[in-house]
Design an enzyme around this catalytic site. Structure first.
Site, PDB file in Angstrom:
ATOM      1  CG  ASP A  53      83.370   5.366  43.011  1.00  0.00           C
ATOM      2  OD1 ASP A  53      82.334   5.717  43.608  1.00  0.00           O
ATOM      3  OD2 ASP A  53      84.034   4.356  43.301  1.00  0.00           O
ATOM      4  CG  ASP A 366      35.205  49.150  39.092  1.00  0.00           C
ATOM      5  OD1 ASP A 366      35.094  48.514  40.161  1.00  0.00           O
ATOM      6  OD2 ASP A 366      36.182  49.009  38.324  1.00  0.00           O
ATOM      7  CG  ASP A 367      32.115  46.575  43.517  1.00  0.00           C
ATOM      8  OD1 ASP A 367      30.951  46.182  43.402  1.00  0.00           O
ATOM      9  OD2 ASP A 367      32.894  46.167  44.396  1.00  0.00           O
ATOM     10  CD1 TRP A 477      37.407  37.303  36.383  1.00  0.00           C
ATOM     11  CD2 TRP A 477      35.668  37.101  35.004  1.00  0.00           C
ATOM     12  NE1 TRP A 477      36.822  36.104  36.645  1.00  0.00           N
ATOM     13  CE2 TRP A 477      35.743  35.945  35.805  1.00  0.00           C
ATOM     14  CE3 TRP A 477      34.649  37.188  34.055  1.00  0.00           C
ATOM     15  CZ2 TRP A 477      34.852  34.890  35.679  1.00  0.00           C
ATOM     16  CZ3 TRP A 477      33.761  36.131  33.938  1.00  0.00           C
ATOM     17  CH2 TRP A 477      33.865  34.992  34.747  1.00  0.00           C
ATOM     18  CG  ASP A 478      38.180  42.959  40.903  1.00  0.00           C
ATOM     19  OD1 ASP A 478      39.304  42.474  41.112  1.00  0.00           O
ATOM     20  OD2 ASP A 478      37.813  44.060  41.361  1.00  0.00           O
ATOM     21  CG  MET A 479      39.694  36.108  41.977  1.00  0.00           C
ATOM     22  SD  MET A 479      40.832  36.081  43.345  1.00  0.00           S
ATOM     23  CE  MET A 479      41.895  34.789  42.902  1.00  0.00           C
ATOM     24  CB  CYS A 526      40.962  43.260  37.767  1.00  0.00           C
ATOM     25  SG  CYS A 526      41.148  44.269  39.237  1.00  0.00           S
ATOM     26  CG  ASP A 548      43.286  47.790  43.424  1.00  0.00           C
ATOM     27  OD1 ASP A 548      42.875  47.824  42.258  1.00  0.00           O
ATOM     28  OD2 ASP A 548      42.681  47.214  44.346  1.00  0.00           O
TER      29      ASP A 548
HETATM   30  C1  DGJ Z   1      39.452  45.890  43.172  1.00  0.00           C
HETATM   31  C2  DGJ Z   1      39.864  46.478  41.864  1.00  0.00           C
HETATM   32  O1  DGJ Z   1      41.228  46.352  41.655  1.00  0.00           O
HETATM   33  C3  DGJ Z   1      39.414  47.920  41.811  1.00  0.00           C
HETATM   34  O2  DGJ Z   1      39.864  48.530  40.638  1.00  0.00           O
HETATM   35  C4  DGJ Z   1      37.916  47.947  41.905  1.00  0.00           C
HETATM   36  O3  DGJ Z   1      37.374  47.324  40.776  1.00  0.00           O
HETATM   37  C5  DGJ Z   1      37.469  47.266  43.174  1.00  0.00           C
HETATM   38  N1  DGJ Z   1      38.027  45.953  43.292  1.00  0.00           N
HETATM   39  C6  DGJ Z   1      35.987  47.187  43.233  1.00  0.00           C
HETATM   40  O4  DGJ Z   1      35.537  46.448  44.293  1.00  0.00           O
END
Ligand code: DGJ
Length: 733
Positions: A53, A366-367, A477-479, A526, A548
């Site tokens: 209690d 890449d980009d 596949w980046d973001m 990525c 990066d």
């Molecule tokens: C961020 C990524 O981490 C890099 O390796 C590269 O792909 C750039 N974007 C490109 O915009």
């Protein structure tokens, strides 16, 4: 492996001969947590808490003053019956009340492990691999249920937990808070380990004591994020890398999350993992069911390394999917650090020509390859090949690369759109924003509203169109931005709080569709590096660009932290130029290679201008890696010395057949006072002999593990060594 219900004690018990998990039904209503740890053959509950209690303790059973939920170790606590610690769920009824009474109803045992529709999860390949317990709670007044799922595995010391909320009533319910799991540990004598960081500084390990309040690890960024990781570890005070009891909790989810470790007033420690209530809310209509993503719980009696081994093997074999789950990962060259946005067909072809001569197996553009993409200010969303930069189009370059004997890969950032793009001009309502305010830009881009099925359709269509048009075997596949302005033109007013989770469901749908459509393609996740390096993503993409930051010293620390939950085979790791582009540091090629070869080796530099001598070294490095990569990609990884806290790092790999050992040692800065501290290897057989391949000498496993290896002192910064040992002859004993 078994799951049993012991009627007399009303106790559920899951065990696999190595670990056990137990909880019981109290007063025929409440689920009381019992135990999670080393195997117990017959758990009877002698460790159960006594009831007292106590002041300010509510009594849900009026005649029992000693019975209070605030003092109980609970399995899935609610908020309104007197447990004032962190609740596992809060459900609102149509009249705005948040009072619920979910009581134990029944249970069933399922062979195997059910899938979680639309979500990533650990899986089984046949029903003999696992057993699942489903315990149902019911609120009769509301006519709603909560199903708690627990899976125990034959081959892994892990338990997967997730919950489903079922609305069987007539009214609409609103889920305000929902945890995938909750567990109360006795006492507060633990440390908690979280991972924190930022862009180019991911996965720092932070260990601190559980004290009298809460530790919260969370993200509200629309992704798991580089700042946090949806994984925490509770550790006995004396536990370390190789000994002591630790409990890992990892959410298989890539969006916002919350992890709570809370010390209670009566010396208990509550651990929870689930949706972040700040950005989560869900309207559950009559007849609907909501599935919360799962958490993977791992118990280890052999410290953090033991825990990591379980996560590594479980994720490698039963979370990652597709042909690349078991296939050797190719050595790649990525164009980013060599060319940034200034890629074109000719430059790529000549760089690829050099790469092929050095043994590169996959060339990645890449980009910068798509129409008008000359910098990061434009063109995201318009996924058509830039004809000026690439007159022969995607298929000609891909063909040329193939004819050089390499695979061809390409970068996308499909979840985003630039304001300066045809896509945005024609669909300004496809982005995440509120109609009332100008949306906030980040890297000059907006986030597409993936809660809208039309937008998902567009993303699938545009990515698939390109993948079909050429011989592409890899996608990065980046973001590259986080979510602000959480609003959707597609969702109605009531659904706005659902946006973050609906975005993730949309993204998972896209990835699943592309995985099915292109089973031969290797996807690498990525998010400006390791910004979405989580278990959810690994289900769709079996590797992630870890950071990066490609500087060898920073990378060593990041990869070391990453290995707490994720196996080396999931880490994209590249050798880049010196001085390094991110930190300006000069490091020897050997050190850069030692770090990059400890994951999935790649290069990110302009081979066209690399001095001949260095090219020769790169060629040798790649040839060496190909010989040992099976050990790195499929073997066991042991952390030996942590560079996040000192000047030295060491780790070793042991192959699946245990016959090959790769030991890596690195010293960051040279020191005036050289110390002779041997490093003790792990995971060898003590009665085997191992030949040190570099000089032919032979050592016993016992000596390598118990006496260790002393590194030769060298008066230079950034020293690294890689030692290869092979089993020699038969047992000595
Ligand atoms: C961020 C990524 O981490 C890099 O390796 C590269 O792909 C750039 N974007 C490109 O915009």
């Amino acid at each position: 492996m078994e799951i049993k219900y012991i009627e007399q004690e009303k106790t559920f018990m899951l065990s696999n001969g190595r670990i056990s998990y137990a909880f019981s039904v109290e007063k025929n209503r409440y689920l009381m947590h019992g135990y999670f740890g080393r195997n117990i053959q017959n758990y009877r509950g002698i460790s159960r808490p006594y009831f007292y209690d106590r002041g300010f303790c509510s009594n849900p059973i009026p005649e029992e003053r000693t019975f209070s939920l605030d003092t109980l170790p609970q399995e899935y606590p609610d908020m309104n019956q007197g447990d004032f610690r962190s609740p596992a769920y809060v459900i609102q009824t149509e009249d705005g009340r948040r009072v619920t009474r979910f009581y134990y109803k029944n249970y069933r045992i399922i062979r195997g492990k059910p899938i979680l529709p639309g979500l990533p999860s650990v899986y089984t390949e046949d029903d003999e691999e696992a057993l699942t317990l489903c315990v149902e709670l019911e609120d009769k007044t509301m006519n709603a249920g909560i199903a708690l799922y627990y899976t125990i595995f034959r081959d892994y010391d892990a338990v997967c937990r997730h919950v489903e909320v079922i609305n069987a009533g007539k009214q609409e319910l609103y889920l305000e808070r929902l945890m995938s799991m909750s567990m109360d540990f006795p006492g507060t004598g633990y440390d908690v380990l979280t991972m924190t960081g930022g862009h180019m500084n991911e996965k720092n390990l932070n260990r601190r004591p559980v004290s009298s309040d809460s530790v919260v690890a969370e993200s509200i960024r629309g992704c798991s994020s580089p700042q946090a990781t949806p994984g925490i570890v509770l550790m006995e005070k004396e536990a370390g890398e190789h000994s002591g009891e630790v409990w890992g909790f990892q959410f298989v989810y890539s969006g916002d999350f919350q992890a709570v470790v809370q010390a209670g007033q009566f010396k208990s420690t509550r651990v929870q993992m689930g949706m972040n209530p700040l950005t989560f809310g869900w309207n559950l209509k009559s007849g609907e069911r909501f599935v919360c993503p799962e958490t993977v719980l791992v118990y280890s009696g052999q410290g953090l390394n033991g825990m990591s081994h379980t996560y590594h093997s479980l994720y490698r074999k039963r979370l990652c999917r597709g042909i690349y789950r078991d296939k050797e990962r190719p050595v790649l060259l990525n164009s980013w650090e060599a060319f940034e946005f200034h890629v074109n067909e000719e430059k790529c072809r000549t760089l690829a020509g050099e790469a092929a001569k050095l043994g590169i197996e996959l060339f990645v553009v890449d980009d910068g390859w798509f129409k008008k993409r000359v910098d990061d200010k434009r063109a995201l969303g318009d996924w058509t090949w830039d004809r000026e930069k690439f007159p022969g189009g995607i298929s000609r370059l891909a063909k040329d690369i193939r004819s050089m004997g390499m695979d061809f890969g390409i970068w996308f950032e499909p979840e985003m759109v630039s304001p300066d793009s045809d896509l945005y001009r024609s669909h300004p309502d496809w982005i995440i924003r509120s109609p009332d305010y100008e949306p906030v830009l980040s890297r000059y881009q907006y986030v597409l509203d993936l809660s809208n099925p039309e937008v998902c359709k567009y993303v699938i269509h545009s990515v698939a169109g390109l993948l079909e048009a050429a011989d592409i075997s890899y996608v990065k596949w980046d973001m590259n931005r986080h979510m602000t302005d959480l609003g959707s033109f597609y969702l109605d007013g009531k659904q706005q709080r659902e946006l973050s989770h609906r975005y993730m469901l949309g993204l998972y749908y896209i990835l699943d569709t592309l995985n099915r459509k292109f089973p031969e393609i290797l996807f690498e996740g990525c998010s400006s590096g390791g910004g979405r390096y989580d278990a959810g993503m690994l289900y769709y993409m079996p590797q992630t660009w870890a950071s990066d930051n490609s500087d060898a010293i920073c990378r060593m620390k990041i990869q070391y932290g990453t290995s707490l939950f994720f196996p080396p085979v999931t880490m994209g790791a590249h050798v880049s130029v010196s001085p390094n582009l991110q930190v300006g540091r000069e490091t020897p090629l050997a050190a850069r290679f030692t770090i990059a070869m400890s994951g999935n080796l790649g290069y990110e530099m302009d081979f066209r201008i690399l001095p001949e001598k260095e090219k020769e070294t790169v060629k040798e490095q790649i040839a060496f890696y190909k010989e040992v990569r099976e050990v790195i990609q499929k073997g066991r990884f042991y952390r030996l010395i942590n560079p996040q806290t000192g000047n030295v790092a060491a780790w070793n790999f042991v192959s699946e057949d245990e016959q090959t050992v790769i030991y890596c040692y690195a010293q960051i800065l040279s020191e005036a006072v050289q110390v002779n501290t041997p490093v003790k290897l792990k995971g060898l057989r003590e009665n085997w002999n191992y030949r040190f391949l570099q000089d032919g000498s032979c050592y016993g496993g016992d000596e390598l593990m118990y006496a260790g290896i002393t590194a030769e002192p060298v008066k230079k910064d950034f020293i690294s060594h890689v030692y290869i040992f092979k089993k020699e002859g038969e047992n000595r004993k």
